[in-house]
Design a protein around this motif. Sequence first.
Motif, PDB file in Angstrom:
ATOM      1  N   LEU A   1       0.870  -1.172   0.000  1.00 39.76           N
ATOM      2  CA  LEU A   1       0.000   0.000   0.000  1.00 39.76           C
ATOM      3  C   LEU A   1       0.907   1.222   0.000  1.00 39.76           C
ATOM      4  O   LEU A   1       1.595   1.494   0.988  1.00 39.76           O
ATOM      5  N   LYS A   2       0.923   1.940  -1.104  1.00 34.29           N
ATOM      6  CA  LYS A   2       1.788   3.107  -1.220  1.00 34.29           C
ATOM      7  C   LYS A   2       0.995   4.375  -0.932  1.00 34.29           C
ATOM      8  O   LYS A   2      -0.234   4.398  -1.002  1.00 34.29           O
ATOM      9  N   GLN A   3       1.716   5.473  -0.671  1.00 33.24           N
ATOM     10  CA  GLN A   3       1.063   6.716  -0.293  1.00 33.24           C
ATOM     11  C   GLN A   3       0.859   7.638  -1.494  1.00 33.24           C
ATOM     12  O   GLN A   3       0.794   8.867  -1.328  1.00 33.24           O
ATOM     13  N   ASP A   4       0.729   7.086  -2.684  1.00 33.26           N
ATOM     14  CA  ASP A   4       0.380   7.904  -3.831  1.00 33.26           C
ATOM     15  C   ASP A   4      -1.111   8.204  -3.789  1.00 33.26           C
ATOM     16  O   ASP A   4      -1.798   7.905  -2.795  1.00 33.26           O
ATOM     17  N   VAL A   5      -1.643   8.745  -4.863  1.00 34.94           N
ATOM     18  CA  VAL A   5      -3.048   9.157  -4.839  1.00 34.94           C
ATOM     19  C   VAL A   5      -3.982   7.972  -4.666  1.00 34.94           C
ATOM     20  O   VAL A   5      -5.056   8.100  -4.065  1.00 34.94           O
ATOM     21  N   PHE A   6      -3.595   6.786  -5.124  1.00 36.84           N
ATOM     22  CA  PHE A   6      -4.453   5.610  -4.967  1.00 36.84           C
ATOM     23  C   PHE A   6      -4.487   5.146  -3.513  1.00 36.84           C
ATOM     24  O   PHE A   6      -5.555   4.866  -2.967  1.00 36.84           O
ATOM     25  N   GLY A   7      -3.309   5.062  -2.880  1.00 38.55           N
ATOM     26  CA  GLY A   7      -3.276   4.644  -1.491  1.00 38.55           C
ATOM     27  C   GLY A   7      -3.985   5.631  -0.576  1.00 38.55           C
ATOM     28  O   GLY A   7      -4.763   5.241   0.308  1.00 38.55           O
ATOM     29  N   ALA A   8      -3.729   6.922  -0.781  1.00 34.14           N
ATOM     30  CA  ALA A   8      -4.362   7.939   0.056  1.00 34.14           C
ATOM     31  C   ALA A   8      -5.872   7.980  -0.176  1.00 34.14           C
ATOM     32  O   ALA A   8      -6.658   8.120   0.773  1.00 34.14           O
ATOM     33  N   ALA A   9      -6.306   7.852  -1.433  1.00 31.92           N
ATOM     34  CA  ALA A   9      -7.743   7.873  -1.729  1.00 31.92           C
ATOM     35  C   ALA A   9      -8.452   6.665  -1.137  1.00 31.92           C
ATOM     36  O   ALA A   9      -9.589   6.768  -0.653  1.00 31.92           O
ATOM     37  N   LEU A  10      -7.772   5.496  -1.160  1.00 30.64           N
ATOM     38  CA  LEU A  10      -8.360   4.313  -0.545  1.00 30.64           C
ATOM     39  C   LEU A  10      -8.560   4.527   0.960  1.00 30.64           C
ATOM     40  O   LEU A  10      -9.630   4.228   1.501  1.00 30.64           O
ATOM     41  N   LEU A  11      -7.543   5.053   1.644  1.00 31.98           N
ATOM     42  CA  LEU A  11      -7.680   5.305   3.073  1.00 31.98           C
ATOM     43  C   LEU A  11      -8.766   6.338   3.340  1.00 31.98           C
ATOM     44  O   LEU A  11      -9.551   6.203   4.295  1.00 31.98           O
ATOM     45  N   GLY A  12      -8.818   7.372   2.516  1.00 33.82           N
ATOM     46  CA  GLY A  12      -9.871   8.373   2.679  1.00 33.82           C
ATOM     47  C   GLY A  12     -11.254   7.779   2.497  1.00 33.82           C
ATOM     48  O   GLY A  12     -12.200   8.127   3.218  1.00 33.82           O
ATOM     49  N   HIS A  13     -11.381   6.869   1.535  1.00 36.53           N
ATOM     50  CA  HIS A  13     -12.668   6.210   1.298  1.00 36.53           C
ATOM     51  C   HIS A  13     -13.055   5.358   2.507  1.00 36.53           C
ATOM     52  O   HIS A  13     -14.228   5.326   2.921  1.00 36.53           O
ATOM     53  N   LEU A  14     -12.090   4.650   3.094  1.00 39.84           N
ATOM     54  CA  LEU A  14     -12.375   3.832   4.274  1.00 39.84           C
ATOM     55  C   LEU A  14     -12.815   4.699   5.452  1.00 39.84           C
ATOM     56  O   LEU A  14     -13.737   4.337   6.199  1.00 39.84           O
ATOM     57  N   ILE A  15     -12.168   5.847   5.634  1.00 43.10           N
ATOM     58  CA  ILE A  15     -12.565   6.755   6.718  1.00 43.10           C
ATOM     59  C   ILE A  15     -13.990   7.249   6.490  1.00 43.10           C
ATOM     60  O   ILE A  15     -14.809   7.313   7.428  1.00 43.10           O
TER      61      ILE A  15
ATOM     62  N   LEU B   1     -13.022  -9.643  -3.844  1.00 44.20           N
ATOM     63  CA  LEU B   1     -12.099  -9.387  -4.954  1.00 44.20           C
ATOM     64  C   LEU B   1     -10.707  -9.825  -4.533  1.00 44.20           C
ATOM     65  O   LEU B   1     -10.261  -9.546  -3.424  1.00 44.20           O
ATOM     66  N   THR B   2     -10.029 -10.529  -5.436  1.00 50.79           N
ATOM     67  CA  THR B   2      -8.639 -10.906  -5.204  1.00 50.79           C
ATOM     68  C   THR B   2      -7.927 -10.988  -6.546  1.00 50.79           C
ATOM     69  O   THR B   2      -8.545 -10.921  -7.611  1.00 50.79           O
ATOM     70  N   GLY B   3      -6.617 -11.144  -6.492  1.00 55.72           N
ATOM     71  CA  GLY B   3      -5.826 -11.223  -7.717  1.00 55.72           C
ATOM     72  C   GLY B   3      -4.432 -10.697  -7.474  1.00 55.72           C
ATOM     73  O   GLY B   3      -3.933 -10.686  -6.349  1.00 55.72           O
ATOM     74  N   GLY B   4      -3.793 -10.227  -8.522  1.00 56.09           N
ATOM     75  CA  GLY B   4      -2.392  -9.840  -8.424  1.00 56.09           C
ATOM     76  C   GLY B   4      -2.137  -8.419  -7.989  1.00 56.09           C
ATOM     77  O   GLY B   4      -1.018  -8.094  -7.593  1.00 56.09           O
ATOM     78  N   ARG B   5      -3.137  -7.539  -8.035  1.00 58.44           N
ATOM     79  CA  ARG B   5      -2.891  -6.111  -7.834  1.00 58.44           C
ATOM     80  C   ARG B   5      -2.778  -5.725  -6.359  1.00 58.44           C
ATOM     81  O   ARG B   5      -3.595  -6.105  -5.543  1.00 58.44           O
ATOM     82  N   ASN B   6      -1.753  -4.922  -6.072  1.00 55.33           N
ATOM     83  CA  ASN B   6      -1.630  -4.204  -4.816  1.00 55.33           C
ATOM     84  C   ASN B   6      -2.250  -2.822  -4.987  1.00 55.33           C
ATOM     85  O   ASN B   6      -2.916  -2.558  -5.994  1.00 55.33           O
ATOM     86  N   ILE B   7      -2.025  -1.935  -4.023  1.00 55.46           N
ATOM     87  CA  ILE B   7      -2.600  -0.590  -4.101  1.00 55.46           C
ATOM     88  C   ILE B   7      -1.486   0.418  -4.343  1.00 55.46           C
ATOM     89  O   ILE B   7      -0.793   0.854  -3.419  1.00 55.46           O
ATOM     90  N   SER B   8      -1.305   0.787  -5.599  1.00 56.42           N
ATOM     91  CA  SER B   8      -0.384   1.855  -5.980  1.00 56.42           C
ATOM     92  C   SER B   8      -0.578   2.155  -7.460  1.00 56.42           C
ATOM     93  O   SER B   8      -1.273   1.428  -8.179  1.00 56.42           O
ATOM     94  N   ARG B   9       0.049   3.218  -7.905  1.00 60.44           N
ATOM     95  CA  ARG B   9      -0.175   3.750  -9.246  1.00 60.44           C
ATOM     96  C   ARG B   9       0.069   2.730 -10.345  1.00 60.44           C
ATOM     97  O   ARG B   9      -0.704   2.626 -11.297  1.00 60.44           O
ATOM     98  N   GLU B  10       1.166   1.963 -10.239  1.00 58.18           N
ATOM     99  CA  GLU B  10       1.526   1.081 -11.356  1.00 58.18           C
ATOM    100  C   GLU B  10       0.490   0.001 -11.631  1.00 58.18           C
ATOM    101  O   GLU B  10       0.431  -0.534 -12.736  1.00 58.18           O
ATOM    102  N   TYR B  11      -0.343  -0.315 -10.640  1.00 54.58           N
ATOM    103  CA  TYR B  11      -1.346  -1.367 -10.825  1.00 54.58           C
ATOM    104  C   TYR B  11      -2.628  -0.859 -11.466  1.00 54.58           C
ATOM    105  O   TYR B  11      -3.417  -1.665 -11.971  1.00 54.58           O
ATOM    106  N   PHE B  12      -2.869   0.454 -11.433  1.00 53.64           N
ATOM    107  CA  PHE B  12      -4.151   0.981 -11.899  1.00 53.64           C
ATOM    108  C   PHE B  12      -4.037   2.039 -12.989  1.00 53.64           C
ATOM    109  O   PHE B  12      -5.033   2.412 -13.588  1.00 53.64           O
ATOM    110  N   SER B  13      -2.837   2.538 -13.259  1.00 51.81           N
ATOM    111  CA  SER B  13      -2.676   3.477 -14.370  1.00 51.81           C
ATOM    112  C   SER B  13      -2.963   2.772 -15.685  1.00 51.81           C
ATOM    113  O   SER B  13      -2.456   1.674 -15.923  1.00 51.81           O
ATOM    114  N   PRO B  14      -3.751   3.364 -16.565  1.00 50.53           N
ATOM    115  CA  PRO B  14      -3.922   2.770 -17.897  1.00 50.53           C
ATOM    116  C   PRO B  14      -2.577   2.705 -18.611  1.00 50.53           C
ATOM    117  O   PRO B  14      -1.830   3.697 -18.619  1.00 50.53           O
ATOM    118  N   PRO B  15      -2.202   1.572 -19.183  1.00 50.17           N
ATOM    119  CA  PRO B  15      -0.901   1.459 -19.862  1.00 50.17           C
ATOM    120  C   PRO B  15      -0.684   2.511 -20.939  1.00 50.17           C
ATOM    121  O   PRO B  15       0.460   2.908 -21.185  1.00 50.17           O
TER     122      PRO B  15
END
Length: 526
Positions: free
Chosen positions: A99-113, A193-207
């Motif tokens: 779980l990285k602190q980029d916009v995906f990690g921070a947005a996920l934590l914000g969503h949980l809060i 949901l499960t699979g290979g993706r963690n939470i950070s930019r490289e897993y969700f940025s469109p190639p």
Amino acid sequence: MKRLLRTISMMAAVLALLWGAGNLLLEVQLPTAPEGRGAFPDPMDPEMNLSDVFLALPAANGSEQSRVALLDDNATAWLTRWRLLAEARQSIDVSYFILKQDVFGAALLGHLIKKAREGVRIRVLLDAMGTEMSRDRRGNGYLGVLVRTPGVQVRVYRPLKYRYLDAFLTLNPAAVIASDHDKILVVDGRRALTGGRNISREYFSPPADDPTAFHDTDVLLAGRQIAAAMTTAFEAQFTSGEAKPMQSGALHLDGSEDDLLEAYQLMDEWLRGLGLPDRTADIEQTWAHQLQGMPGLHGILDSESPGYESTRVRLLNSRTRLINPNDAITRSLIRLIRSAREEIFIQSPYLVLLKDAAELLEEAAERGVRITILTNGPAARDRAIGQAFFFDQWPRLLQRIPSLQLYVGGDRHNLHSKIAVVDRRVSLVGTYNFDPLSMLVNSELVIVADSEALAERVLEKPERLMAAGPPRTYRYLLAPAGDQTDAPAMIEFGPTDHWQAKQWPAVAAYQYWLIKPLRVLDTPLL
């Protein structure tokens, strides 16, 4: 000199005393290493067909009829997670290795809060080795905010100080790296949901937006039985003695709840197709800049949901082998490979096979089974040690398995999917890599589905990548051996034909300082 010797002797005595006392109190005992083929125990009849093998998988960990949606597109994978969180009404269970602190990690934590404020019960499990957010001052503060949020429980799997202590007491370095490699999201006990993706930019940025974005695969599961199996897998790690409650006071850092809620708001607005407001805070500008670099995510919130396949599903769960040596995934893979009669496809970002694993594929090839493997090439620049082992192994793999077709990625996009398909019918998607870490050390999850339609869907993207050819993918080949079957493998096309070693000196260093000594020691690697 005598004083120095006395000091060293006293230190050695103290260490020996501490080691002995610690072992008396040690709760964690490393399983003994199996011998020979016992490393992959398989009590089942090797003549069982594929259908029989699937039915023999643990029925309690699945459902006779579940809905499964394949998520092999980065934007869709993130959108699906966002929707799952938004639709949660009762509970959310989250477990991730990274779980990285980029916009995906921070947005996920914000969503949980935000969901916790709405009364949703939330449990979060993060691995101490993989969670990069915890290694940064601001990231530590963000985790502290989550810990202090009412209705949220946060635990860390095997904090680093316990890892080093276990390694000292057991004299086994595996105790340092043994981790919770699961990726789990369960919402309201109905969808998972499960699979290979963690939470950070490289897993969700469109190639198309990011030349270093990963290609990965997840599955969305709908149904109470399979969701219950995922919850059981989550709780096995979350409630274990190895998962320690994270204490906000122990972080010694204050984080801003407003920052995380702001990240949530920015992400939500971007997904809805709204413009990003003009803000002045540095962190807000950083997140806005990250989102602006991903136009492929803009306005996708109204996109159609991925289509489901209705099929029989099983969940295979191998807990951290440091704690529990029972390895349901490897054992089941053996059975599935032995039942193959026509074709086996494997995609793994890291390919480092043990001798037993190579022998299983060799046996399948002798039965006439076609075998195709897709993995990363050196251009992906991920995990140099894995590439060093792969460079050492691949010629001997092709030499031993004549029916094997071996493909590697040719650009910087990491092929991070962990998937397999047997006889174009039974498909496997999960967190399990074909390397010693997944086979022998870490906790892993794999979903197994019995559906020809889903199997074809799983194969669609990797087959498209392999068909694209150079420079997108390359096929590694050996020169024809002729009548000299025992001659050393001669390479017709390999890594050095599309990549220069000087571009990644760490690979050459590992080959010289690690792999050569392991060869001399006759390790169980291929």
